[in-house]
Scaffold this motif. Sequence first.
Motif, PDB file in Angstrom:
ATOM      1  N   THR A 212      -4.363 -11.787 -36.673  1.00  9.55           N
ATOM      2  CA  THR A 212      -4.519 -12.429 -35.366  1.00  9.55           C
ATOM      3  C   THR A 212      -5.077 -13.851 -35.441  1.00  9.55           C
ATOM      4  O   THR A 212      -5.156 -14.524 -34.411  1.00  9.55           O
ATOM      5  CB  THR A 212      -5.424 -11.583 -34.468  1.00  9.55           C
ATOM      6  OG1 THR A 212      -6.714 -11.429 -35.101  1.00  9.55           O
ATOM      7  CG2 THR A 212      -4.825 -10.207 -34.239  1.00  9.55           C
ATOM      8  N   CYS A 213      -5.475 -14.317 -36.621  1.00  7.56           N
ATOM      9  CA  CYS A 213      -6.016 -15.678 -36.713  1.00  7.56           C
ATOM     10  C   CYS A 213      -4.882 -16.709 -36.710  1.00  7.56           C
ATOM     11  O   CYS A 213      -3.724 -16.392 -36.977  1.00  7.56           O
ATOM     12  CB  CYS A 213      -6.876 -15.837 -37.963  1.00  7.56           C
ATOM     13  SG  CYS A 213      -5.955 -15.878 -39.521  1.00  7.56           S
TER      14      CYS A 213
ATOM     15  N   ASP B 194     -11.349 -16.843 -28.699  1.00 11.59           N
ATOM     16  CA  ASP B 194     -12.636 -16.169 -28.624  1.00 11.59           C
ATOM     17  C   ASP B 194     -12.537 -14.769 -28.021  1.00 11.59           C
ATOM     18  O   ASP B 194     -13.268 -13.865 -28.414  1.00 11.59           O
ATOM     19  CB  ASP B 194     -13.601 -17.021 -27.795  1.00 11.59           C
ATOM     20  CG  ASP B 194     -14.967 -16.398 -27.694  1.00 11.59           C
ATOM     21  OD1 ASP B 194     -15.611 -16.210 -28.749  1.00 11.59           O
ATOM     22  OD2 ASP B 194     -15.398 -16.073 -26.575  1.00 11.59           O
TER      23      ASP B 194
ATOM     24  N   ASP C 229     -14.872 -17.385 -37.805  1.00 12.99           N
ATOM     25  CA  ASP C 229     -15.680 -16.397 -38.518  1.00 12.99           C
ATOM     26  C   ASP C 229     -16.207 -16.970 -39.831  1.00 12.99           C
ATOM     27  O   ASP C 229     -15.947 -18.129 -40.173  1.00 12.99           O
ATOM     28  CB  ASP C 229     -14.899 -15.087 -38.723  1.00 12.99           C
ATOM     29  CG  ASP C 229     -13.778 -15.206 -39.756  1.00 12.99           C
ATOM     30  OD1 ASP C 229     -13.605 -16.284 -40.372  1.00 12.99           O
ATOM     31  OD2 ASP C 229     -13.051 -14.212 -39.942  1.00 12.99           O
TER      32      ASP C 229
ATOM     33  N   ALA D 123     -10.036 -12.672 -28.215  1.00 12.49           N
ATOM     34  CA  ALA D 123      -9.143 -11.747 -28.914  1.00 12.49           C
ATOM     35  C   ALA D 123      -9.902 -10.459 -29.234  1.00 12.49           C
ATOM     36  O   ALA D 123     -10.986 -10.496 -29.814  1.00 12.49           O
ATOM     37  CB  ALA D 123      -8.616 -12.380 -30.197  1.00 12.49           C
TER      38      ALA D 123
ATOM     39  N   PHE E  46      -9.851 -18.004 -34.297  1.00 14.88           N
ATOM     40  CA  PHE E  46      -9.293 -17.057 -33.330  1.00 14.88           C
ATOM     41  C   PHE E  46      -9.525 -17.557 -31.919  1.00 14.88           C
ATOM     42  O   PHE E  46     -10.439 -18.350 -31.667  1.00 14.88           O
ATOM     43  CB  PHE E  46      -9.989 -15.688 -33.436  1.00 14.88           C
ATOM     44  CG  PHE E  46      -9.996 -15.072 -34.803  1.00 14.88           C
ATOM     45  CD1 PHE E  46      -8.987 -14.197 -35.180  1.00 14.88           C
ATOM     46  CD2 PHE E  46     -11.002 -15.355 -35.710  1.00 14.88           C
ATOM     47  CE1 PHE E  46      -8.990 -13.611 -36.445  1.00 14.88           C
ATOM     48  CE2 PHE E  46     -11.019 -14.775 -36.976  1.00 14.88           C
ATOM     49  CZ  PHE E  46     -10.006 -13.908 -37.332  1.00 14.88           C
TER      50      PHE E  46
ATOM     51  N   GLN F 242     -11.717 -18.416 -40.587  1.00 12.29           N
ATOM     52  CA  GLN F 242     -10.535 -18.092 -39.790  1.00 12.29           C
ATOM     53  C   GLN F 242     -10.795 -18.417 -38.324  1.00 12.29           C
ATOM     54  O   GLN F 242     -11.878 -18.147 -37.799  1.00 12.29           O
ATOM     55  CB  GLN F 242     -10.183 -16.607 -39.945  1.00 12.29           C
ATOM     56  CG  GLN F 242      -9.820 -16.219 -41.364  1.00 12.29           C
ATOM     57  CD  GLN F 242      -9.548 -14.727 -41.505  1.00 12.29           C
ATOM     58  OE1 GLN F 242      -8.457 -14.319 -41.906  1.00 12.29           O
ATOM     59  NE2 GLN F 242     -10.533 -13.900 -41.195  1.00 12.29           N
TER      60      GLN F 242
ATOM     61  N   LYS G  49      -9.981  -9.290 -34.374  1.00 14.59           N
ATOM     62  CA  LYS G  49     -10.054 -10.533 -35.138  1.00 14.59           C
ATOM     63  C   LYS G  49      -9.890 -10.208 -36.621  1.00 14.59           C
ATOM     64  O   LYS G  49     -10.798  -9.688 -37.257  1.00 14.59           O
ATOM     65  CB  LYS G  49     -11.376 -11.256 -34.881  1.00 14.59           C
ATOM     66  CG  LYS G  49     -11.541 -11.771 -33.445  1.00 14.59           C
ATOM     67  CD  LYS G  49     -12.872 -12.482 -33.274  1.00 14.59           C
ATOM     68  CE  LYS G  49     -12.971 -13.160 -31.903  1.00 14.59           C
ATOM     69  NZ  LYS G  49     -13.057 -12.182 -30.813  1.00 14.59           N
ATOM     70  N   ASN G  50      -8.715 -10.497 -37.154  1.00 14.66           N
ATOM     71  CA  ASN G  50      -8.442 -10.283 -38.569  1.00 14.66           C
ATOM     72  C   ASN G  50      -7.383 -11.282 -39.016  1.00 14.66           C
ATOM     73  O   ASN G  50      -6.996 -12.174 -38.253  1.00 14.66           O
ATOM     74  CB  ASN G  50      -8.007  -8.832 -38.845  1.00 14.66           C
ATOM     75  CG  ASN G  50      -6.812  -8.409 -38.007  1.00 14.66           C
ATOM     76  OD1 ASN G  50      -5.923  -9.227 -37.709  1.00 14.66           O
ATOM     77  ND2 ASN G  50      -6.758  -7.143 -37.623  1.00 14.66           N
TER      78      ASN G  50
ATOM     79  N   TYR H 217     -12.614 -20.714 -28.481  1.00 10.91           N
ATOM     80  CA  TYR H 217     -12.261 -20.262 -29.824  1.00 10.91           C
ATOM     81  C   TYR H 217     -13.491 -19.771 -30.577  1.00 10.91           C
ATOM     82  O   TYR H 217     -14.637 -20.071 -30.217  1.00 10.91           O
ATOM     83  CB  TYR H 217     -11.613 -21.401 -30.613  1.00 10.91           C
ATOM     84  CG  TYR H 217     -10.272 -21.845 -30.089  1.00 10.91           C
ATOM     85  CD1 TYR H 217      -9.083 -21.362 -30.646  1.00 10.91           C
ATOM     86  CD2 TYR H 217     -10.179 -22.765 -29.045  1.00 10.91           C
ATOM     87  CE1 TYR H 217      -7.850 -21.778 -30.173  1.00 10.91           C
ATOM     88  CE2 TYR H 217      -8.942 -23.182 -28.564  1.00 10.91           C
ATOM     89  CZ  TYR H 217      -7.785 -22.680 -29.127  1.00 10.91           C
ATOM     90  OH  TYR H 217      -6.559 -23.090 -28.656  1.00 10.91           O
ATOM     91  N   TYR H 218     -13.210 -19.055 -31.665  1.00 13.58           N
ATOM     92  CA  TYR H 218     -14.260 -18.505 -32.518  1.00 13.58           C
ATOM     93  C   TYR H 218     -13.849 -18.690 -33.978  1.00 13.58           C
ATOM     94  O   TYR H 218     -12.695 -18.432 -34.348  1.00 13.58           O
ATOM     95  CB  TYR H 218     -14.449 -17.017 -32.220  1.00 13.58           C
ATOM     96  CG  TYR H 218     -15.361 -16.292 -33.178  1.00 13.58           C
ATOM     97  CD1 TYR H 218     -16.735 -16.480 -33.137  1.00 13.58           C
ATOM     98  CD2 TYR H 218     -14.838 -15.400 -34.120  1.00 13.58           C
ATOM     99  CE1 TYR H 218     -17.573 -15.807 -34.027  1.00 13.58           C
ATOM    100  CE2 TYR H 218     -15.677 -14.721 -35.000  1.00 13.58           C
ATOM    101  CZ  TYR H 218     -17.040 -14.930 -34.937  1.00 13.58           C
ATOM    102  OH  TYR H 218     -17.860 -14.264 -35.810  1.00 13.58           O
TER     103      TYR H 218
END
Length: 212
Positions: A60-61, A51, A43, A53, A49, A47, A56-57, A40-41
């Motif tokens: 999509t979060c 990782d 930001d 994806a 996400f 948010q 990423k906005n 995962y990530y």
Amino acid sequence: MRLLRAGVRLLPQPGTRRGPGRPLYQQGQSPSPRTREYFYYVDHQGQLFLDDAKVKNFITCFKDKQFLVFFFKQLRLNRSGRYEDAFPYLSPCGREHNYVRCDDRPIVFTQLLQGSHGEQLLSYCGGAEGLAVPFQPEKLAMLPENGRVYHPGPEKAGGVGLVKSALAFELSPCFAYERGPTQPPTHFQWQDKRHVLTHELLPCIRDKEEGP
């Protein structure tokens, strides 16, 4: 068969670096029986996400509050021996290991809330009151070189959280700079009280900034 085995040995193994600081992995991989790994990530807006994806906005979060509360309550420093450099944080869930990297800090404070007893809380990462810590204005820390603001967070996740830029902008008029604008602020005016800033987070923040 011998050629196939030789080819398998030549394939990059999980943890092998591919590109600048990015290891090779596959979502849902199973390094041992009944164990799954996901990546995962987070930001700088807090948010979450997957990782890998591609986009990423906000669309999509992850947005499910129950999932976010459980995920971030489990979040801790990655001491698993796997992916520690590229994914410094881990959110375990039984036999599922969720590795996390972030833009700045995995804990990102997004809003100020009022608790059930009138106390003020800082909520983080989309969890509303389910993910919140007491607001301690005297412990806010700002880096004058980039304007980012930080506040104490859960200890097991590193002890420091980033304040989302929109919230930091709302708080910025409350800072006072008695040592000049190129130095960290010295005071924070909040609800008719002038707080002397402790600066206790600055060494931890700057260590991370200078580390890379």
